[in-house]
Enzyme design. Structure first.
Site, PDB file in Angstrom:
ATOM      1  N   SER A 110       0.874  -1.182   0.000  1.00 47.70           N
ATOM      2  CA  SER A 110       0.000   0.000   0.000  1.00 47.70           C
ATOM      3  C   SER A 110       0.911   1.232   0.000  1.00 47.70           C
ATOM      4  O   SER A 110       2.134   1.110   0.180  1.00 47.70           O
ATOM      5  CB  SER A 110      -0.887   0.001   1.241  1.00 47.70           C
ATOM      6  OG  SER A 110      -0.080   0.216   2.390  1.00 47.70           O
TER       7      SER A 110
ATOM      8  N   ASP B  66      -1.217  -1.366  -4.046  1.00 43.51           N
ATOM      9  CA  ASP B  66      -2.603  -1.313  -3.566  1.00 43.51           C
ATOM     10  C   ASP B  66      -3.220   0.083  -3.834  1.00 43.51           C
ATOM     11  O   ASP B  66      -2.584   0.941  -4.439  1.00 43.51           O
ATOM     12  CB  ASP B  66      -2.560  -1.680  -2.072  1.00 43.51           C
ATOM     13  CG  ASP B  66      -3.843  -2.259  -1.540  1.00 43.51           C
ATOM     14  OD1 ASP B  66      -4.774  -2.464  -2.315  1.00 43.51           O
ATOM     15  OD2 ASP B  66      -3.908  -2.515  -0.310  1.00 43.51           O
ATOM     16  N   HIS B  67      -4.422   0.288  -3.306  1.00 46.09           N
ATOM     17  CA  HIS B  67      -5.195   1.528  -3.478  1.00 46.09           C
ATOM     18  C   HIS B  67      -4.362   2.786  -3.748  1.00 46.09           C
ATOM     19  O   HIS B  67      -3.469   3.119  -2.962  1.00 46.09           O
ATOM     20  CB  HIS B  67      -6.009   1.828  -2.212  1.00 46.09           C
ATOM     21  CG  HIS B  67      -7.008   0.787  -1.891  1.00 46.09           C
ATOM     22  ND1 HIS B  67      -8.303   0.838  -2.344  1.00 46.09           N
ATOM     23  CD2 HIS B  67      -6.907  -0.356  -1.160  1.00 46.09           C
ATOM     24  CE1 HIS B  67      -8.955  -0.219  -1.907  1.00 46.09           C
ATOM     25  NE2 HIS B  67      -8.132  -0.962  -1.190  1.00 46.09           N
TER      26      HIS B  67
ATOM     27  N   ASP C 206      -7.386   3.821  -7.632  1.00 49.81           N
ATOM     28  CA  ASP C 206      -8.661   3.803  -6.913  1.00 49.81           C
ATOM     29  C   ASP C 206      -9.267   5.203  -6.854  1.00 49.81           C
ATOM     30  O   ASP C 206      -9.027   5.965  -5.924  1.00 49.81           O
ATOM     31  CB  ASP C 206      -8.449   3.231  -5.508  1.00 49.81           C
ATOM     32  CG  ASP C 206      -9.724   3.275  -4.675  1.00 49.81           C
ATOM     33  OD1 ASP C 206     -10.780   3.653  -5.220  1.00 49.81           O
ATOM     34  OD2 ASP C 206      -9.653   2.937  -3.482  1.00 49.81           O
TER      35      ASP C 206
ATOM     36  N   GLU D   4     -11.057   0.590  -9.145  1.00 48.99           N
ATOM     37  CA  GLU D   4     -12.147   0.376  -8.170  1.00 48.99           C
ATOM     38  C   GLU D   4     -13.368   1.193  -8.542  1.00 48.99           C
ATOM     39  O   GLU D   4     -13.271   2.346  -8.949  1.00 48.99           O
ATOM     40  CB  GLU D   4     -11.677   0.741  -6.750  1.00 48.99           C
ATOM     41  CG  GLU D   4     -12.750   0.507  -5.687  1.00 48.99           C
ATOM     42  CD  GLU D   4     -12.212   0.539  -4.255  1.00 48.99           C
ATOM     43  OE1 GLU D   4     -11.128  -0.011  -4.017  1.00 48.99           O
ATOM     44  OE2 GLU D   4     -12.897   1.110  -3.393  1.00 48.99           O
TER      45      GLU D   4
ATOM     46  N   HIS E 279     -12.907  -2.814   4.694  1.00 47.30           N
ATOM     47  CA  HIS E 279     -11.564  -3.119   5.219  1.00 47.30           C
ATOM     48  C   HIS E 279     -11.621  -3.282   6.732  1.00 47.30           C
ATOM     49  O   HIS E 279     -12.350  -2.556   7.399  1.00 47.30           O
ATOM     50  CB  HIS E 279     -10.592  -1.964   4.906  1.00 47.30           C
ATOM     51  CG  HIS E 279     -10.242  -1.841   3.461  1.00 47.30           C
ATOM     52  ND1 HIS E 279     -10.251  -0.645   2.785  1.00 47.30           N
ATOM     53  CD2 HIS E 279      -9.844  -2.771   2.560  1.00 47.30           C
ATOM     54  CE1 HIS E 279      -9.874  -0.855   1.538  1.00 47.30           C
ATOM     55  NE2 HIS E 279      -9.630  -2.130   1.368  1.00 47.30           N
ATOM     56  N   GLY E 280     -10.839  -4.214   7.246  1.00 46.80           N
ATOM     57  CA  GLY E 280     -10.758  -4.394   8.692  1.00 46.80           C
ATOM     58  C   GLY E 280     -11.611  -5.568   9.157  1.00 46.80           C
ATOM     59  O   GLY E 280     -12.281  -6.219   8.352  1.00 46.80           O
TER      60      GLY E 280
ATOM     61  N   HIS F  11     -11.949  -6.961  -2.279  1.00 45.44           N
ATOM     62  CA  HIS F  11     -11.223  -6.200  -1.251  1.00 45.44           C
ATOM     63  C   HIS F  11     -11.812  -6.504   0.120  1.00 45.44           C
ATOM     64  O   HIS F  11     -12.941  -6.955   0.232  1.00 45.44           O
ATOM     65  CB  HIS F  11     -11.300  -4.692  -1.540  1.00 45.44           C
ATOM     66  CG  HIS F  11     -10.255  -4.256  -2.517  1.00 45.44           C
ATOM     67  ND1 HIS F  11      -9.149  -3.540  -2.156  1.00 45.44           N
ATOM     68  CD2 HIS F  11     -10.147  -4.513  -3.844  1.00 45.44           C
ATOM     69  CE1 HIS F  11      -8.404  -3.345  -3.226  1.00 45.44           C
ATOM     70  NE2 HIS F  11      -8.979  -3.922  -4.270  1.00 45.44           N
ATOM     71  N   GLY F  12     -11.011  -6.211   1.136  1.00 46.93           N
ATOM     72  CA  GLY F  12     -11.509  -6.381   2.498  1.00 46.93           C
ATOM     73  C   GLY F  12     -11.783  -7.841   2.830  1.00 46.93           C
ATOM     74  O   GLY F  12     -12.800  -8.176   3.434  1.00 46.93           O
TER      75      GLY F  12
ATOM     76  N   SER G  45     -10.436  -9.829   4.977  1.00 47.32           N
ATOM     77  CA  SER G  45     -10.372 -10.231   6.393  1.00 47.32           C
ATOM     78  C   SER G  45     -11.760 -10.304   7.016  1.00 47.32           C
ATOM     79  O   SER G  45     -12.591  -9.410   6.808  1.00 47.32           O
ATOM     80  CB  SER G  45      -9.519  -9.235   7.185  1.00 47.32           C
ATOM     81  OG  SER G  45      -8.197  -9.286   6.722  1.00 47.32           O
TER      82      SER G  45
ATOM     83  N   ASN H 220      -7.916  -9.627  -1.541  1.00 46.78           N
ATOM     84  CA  ASN H 220      -6.988  -8.866  -0.700  1.00 46.78           C
ATOM     85  C   ASN H 220      -7.186  -9.225   0.769  1.00 46.78           C
ATOM     86  O   ASN H 220      -8.319  -9.218   1.274  1.00 46.78           O
ATOM     87  CB  ASN H 220      -7.244  -7.370  -0.869  1.00 46.78           C
ATOM     88  CG  ASN H 220      -6.752  -6.853  -2.195  1.00 46.78           C
ATOM     89  OD1 ASN H 220      -6.376  -7.621  -3.080  1.00 46.78           O
ATOM     90  ND2 ASN H 220      -6.750  -5.545  -2.339  1.00 46.78           N
TER      91      ASN H 220
ATOM     92  N   ASP I 277      -5.426  -8.384   4.513  1.00 47.48           N
ATOM     93  CA  ASP I 277      -4.430  -7.630   5.265  1.00 47.48           C
ATOM     94  C   ASP I 277      -4.639  -7.787   6.777  1.00 47.48           C
ATOM     95  O   ASP I 277      -3.828  -8.385   7.479  1.00 47.48           O
ATOM     96  CB  ASP I 277      -4.483  -6.153   4.839  1.00 47.48           C
ATOM     97  CG  ASP I 277      -3.396  -5.318   5.507  1.00 47.48           C
ATOM     98  OD1 ASP I 277      -2.423  -5.902   6.027  1.00 47.48           O
ATOM     99  OD2 ASP I 277      -3.508  -4.080   5.510  1.00 47.48           O
TER     100      ASP I 277
HETATM  101  O1  LIG Z   1      -8.554  -4.827   0.804  1.00 44.30           O
HETATM  102  C1  LIG Z   1      -7.522  -4.897   1.442  1.00 44.30           C
HETATM  103  C2  LIG Z   1      -6.298  -4.224   0.941  1.00 44.30           C
HETATM  104  O2  LIG Z   1      -6.562  -3.450  -0.187  1.00 44.30           O
HETATM  105  C3  LIG Z   1      -7.384  -5.694   2.690  1.00 44.30           C
HETATM  106  O3  LIG Z   1      -8.544  -5.643   3.440  1.00 44.30           O
HETATM  107  P1  LIG Z   1      -8.600  -6.360   4.883  1.00 44.30           P
HETATM  108  O4  LIG Z   1      -7.628  -5.649   5.752  1.00 44.30           O
HETATM  109  O5  LIG Z   1     -10.017  -6.202   5.337  1.00 44.30           O
HETATM  110  O6  LIG Z   1      -8.221  -7.784   4.672  1.00 44.30           O
HETATM  111  O1  LIG Z   2      -6.326  -0.454   2.084  1.00 43.53           O
HETATM  112  C1  LIG Z   2      -6.194  -1.478   2.666  1.00 43.53           C
HETATM  113  C2  LIG Z   2      -4.986  -2.174   3.064  1.00 43.53           C
HETATM  114  O2  LIG Z   2      -5.346  -2.889   4.216  1.00 43.53           O
HETATM  115  C3  LIG Z   2      -3.776  -1.311   3.254  1.00 43.53           C
HETATM  116  O3  LIG Z   2      -3.827  -0.663   4.443  1.00 43.53           O
HETATM  117  P1  LIG Z   2      -2.785   0.500   4.879  1.00 43.53           P
HETATM  118  O4  LIG Z   2      -3.108   1.716   4.063  1.00 43.53           O
HETATM  119  O5  LIG Z   2      -3.068   0.635   6.335  1.00 43.53           O
HETATM  120  O6  LIG Z   2      -1.396  -0.033   4.597  1.00 43.53           O
HETATM  121 ZN   LIG Z   3     -11.257   2.496  -2.357  1.00 40.35          ZN
HETATM  122 ZN   LIG Z   4      -8.582  -2.742  -0.337  1.00 44.49          ZN
END
Ligand SMILES: O=C(CO)COP(=O)(O)O
Ligand SMILES: O=C[C@H](O)COP(=O)(O)O
Ligand SMILES: [Zn+2]
Ligand SMILES: [Zn+2]
Length: 359
Positions: free
Chosen positions: A62, A109-110, A144, A174, A226-227, A265-266, A268, A287, A289
Site C-alpha cells: 500500500s 494497492d489503493h 482507486d 475500483e 476493510h478491517g 477487497h476487504g 479479512s 486482498n 491484510d
Molecule cells: O482490501 C484490502 C487491501 O486493499 C485488505 O482488506 P482487509 O484488511 O479487510 O483484509
Molecule cells: O487499504 C487497505 C490495506 O489494508 C492497506 O492498508 P494500509 O493503508 O493501512 O497499509
Molecule cells: Zn477504495
Molecule cells: Zn482494499
C-alpha cells in the site's frame, strides 16, 4: 497445473503470464490471495506459505506500506518515500523470488486521487525498467478513484491504462467504495448504496477499457469493508458479481460466462462461503491484510509472554544471574515466531480460496 500456462514458471511474472494465470484461476475456480507486505519479514512469511502449499501468490504494498519499507523517518511530502519504498520492495522481491520456486505477482494497492503522484512515480520506474529489461518493474498497480464522480474515475483510469498498455502492465481499478478504513481515511459513514456497484457501471468500464488493453481488473464493491468487525456488521453480496458478468456477457455477446476479472477487497473476516461464492462469479484476487496483521502479532506476543523472564535484562534469568539472554532477544528469534504464525494464516487463506496445489 497453473505453471503449464506460464512462460515464466517461477519468480515475478508480468504481462501475458498474469493474464493467463488469472484466466486459469477463473477456469479452475480459485483466487490468489494478495497479501499486504510491509517488510522483508512479511514477504518471506507469505512466500514460505505459498511455496509449501504449491500456490501462486500476490504480494502488494500500500502507499503507507511502501513508505514503511523506505523507513518512517524518510519525508514523504511528495510521495518520495512511498515511491522509493515500493521500488525497494519490488527489487527485494524480485531478488528473493527465485529462492521460493513459485510464480509471484508484484502489485501495489489503493491509489486515490490525492496519491496519484505515487502511481506516477512508480510508472516512471516501470518505464525505465522496461527500457532496460523489456518488462515493467511491477506486475500490476491499482488505481482507486472510486470516491470521485464515476465519469472522471473512468476517464482517468483509461488514461492510466493507456500508459500501462505498451508494457502489458496490469491495472486494477475500483468502482463502488470499500468501507472501513483505507490509507488512514475513515469510510465508515459512507452511504450504503455507494458500497454496491450497478451492472451498467461495470459494463461502461468494460467497454471503455477493453479496447485499450485486456490487462485490467475491477474491484467492484459488493459491500466490502476493510478491517475486522463483529460478526453481522458487514453484509456482503457476492451474487451481485454474477449479475455483472451476465450483463457484460449479454451486451458483448461474449462466449465466456466470466468476461470480467474481479477483485475482492476487504477479505479479512469474510466467510469461506463468501469467498467461494465470489470466486465462482469470477473473483481472481482476494486482498487480505488485517487478519494477517493479527496473525503476525500472535507469534511475537506469545513468545514475549512465554519468555518474559528471559527478556527483562541483557544478562540474568531464572537459570542464573550471570546467564546472557542474547539468544532470546535476537530479533531473528522473536520476529521468526511472528513469521511462523503469519505463514500459517496465509496457508489457511490459500486453502479457503482453493489456491492450494494449483501449481
Ligand atoms: O482490501 C484490502 C487491501 O486493499 C485488505 O482488506 P482487509 O484488511 O479487510 O483484509
Ligand atoms: O487499504 C487497505 C490495506 O489494508 C492497506 O492498508 P494500509 O493503508 O493501512 O497499509
Ligand atoms: Zn477504495
Ligand atoms: Zn482494499
Amino acid at each position: 497445473m497453473a505453471q503449464s500456462v506460464l512462460s515464466r514458471k517461477t519468480g515475478v511474472i508480468v504481462g501475458d503470464d498474469v493474464l493467463n494465470l488469472f484466466k486459469y484461476a477463473q477456469e479452475k475456480q480459485f483466487a490468489i490471495p494478495a497479501i499486504n507486505v510491509t517488510s522483508s519479514s512479511t514477504v518471506v512469511a507469505s512466500l514460505e506459505a505459498a511455496r509449501d502449499k504449491k500456490s501462486p501468490i500476490i504480494l502488494q504494498v500500500s502507499q503507507g506500506g511502501a513508505a514503511f519499507f523506505a523507513g518512517k523517518g524518510v519525508a514523504n511530502k511528495n510521495q518520495e518515500a512511498s515511491i522509493a519504498g515500493a521500488v525497494a520492495a519490488a527489487l527485494y522481491i524480485r531478488a528473493i523470488a527465485p529462492s521460493y520456486g513459485i510464480p509471484i505477482i508484484l502489485h501495489t494497492d489503493h491509489c486515490s486521487k490525492k496519491l496519484l503522484s505515487w502511481l506516477d512515480g512508480m510508472l516512471d520506474h516501470d518505464e525505465k525498467y522496461f527500457k532496460e529489461h523489456g518488462e515493467p518493474l511491477f506486475s500490476s498497480h491499482m488505481i482507486d478513484l472510486s470516491e470521485e464522480p464515476v465519469d472522471w474515475n473512468l476517464k482517468t483510469t483509461a488514461e492510466y491504462l493507456k500508459r500501462c498498455a505498451p508494457m502489458k502492465l496490469w491495472l486494477e481499478m475500483e468502482i463502488g467504495q470499500t468501507g472501513g478504513e483505507e490509507d488512514g481515511v475513515n469510510n465508515e459513514s459512507v452511504d450504503n448504496s455507494a458500497l454496491y456497484t450497478q451492472p451498467s457501471d461495470i459494463y461502461d468500464i468494460y467497454k471503455t477499457l477493453k479496447p485499450i488493453s485486456p490487462y485490467f481488473s475491477i474491484a467492484a464493491g459488493f459491500g466490502n469493508v476493510h478491517g475486522v468487525y463483529k460478526p453481522g456488521n458487514v453484509q456482503l453480496h457476492p451474487e451481485l458479481l454474477q449479475k455483472h458478468q451476465q450483463y457484460v456477457k449479454e451486451e458483448e455477446n461474449s462466449k465466456s460466462d466470466k468476461p470480467v476479472f474481479f477483485v475482492f477487497h476487504g477479505g479479512s473476516g469474510s466467510s469461506k462461503k463468501e469467498f467461494s461464492d465470489a470466486i465462482s462469479y469470477g473473483v481472481v484476487k482476494v486482498n487480505l491484510d488485517t487478519n494477517l496483521q493479527w496473525a503476525y502479532l500472535i507469534g511475537a506476543r506469545n513468545y514475549i509472554q512465554d519468555k518474559k523472564d528471559y527478556l527483562q535484562t541483557e544478562v540474568g534469568n531464572p537459570e542464573g544471574d550471570d546467564k546472557p539472554n542474547k539468544k532470546y532477544y535476537d530479533p531473528r528469534v522473536w520476529v521468526r515466531e511472528a513469521e511462523k504464525t503469519m505463514s500459517v494464516r496465509v496457508a489457511e487463506a490459500l486453502d479457503d480460496f482453493n489456491a492450494t496445489s494449483q501449481l
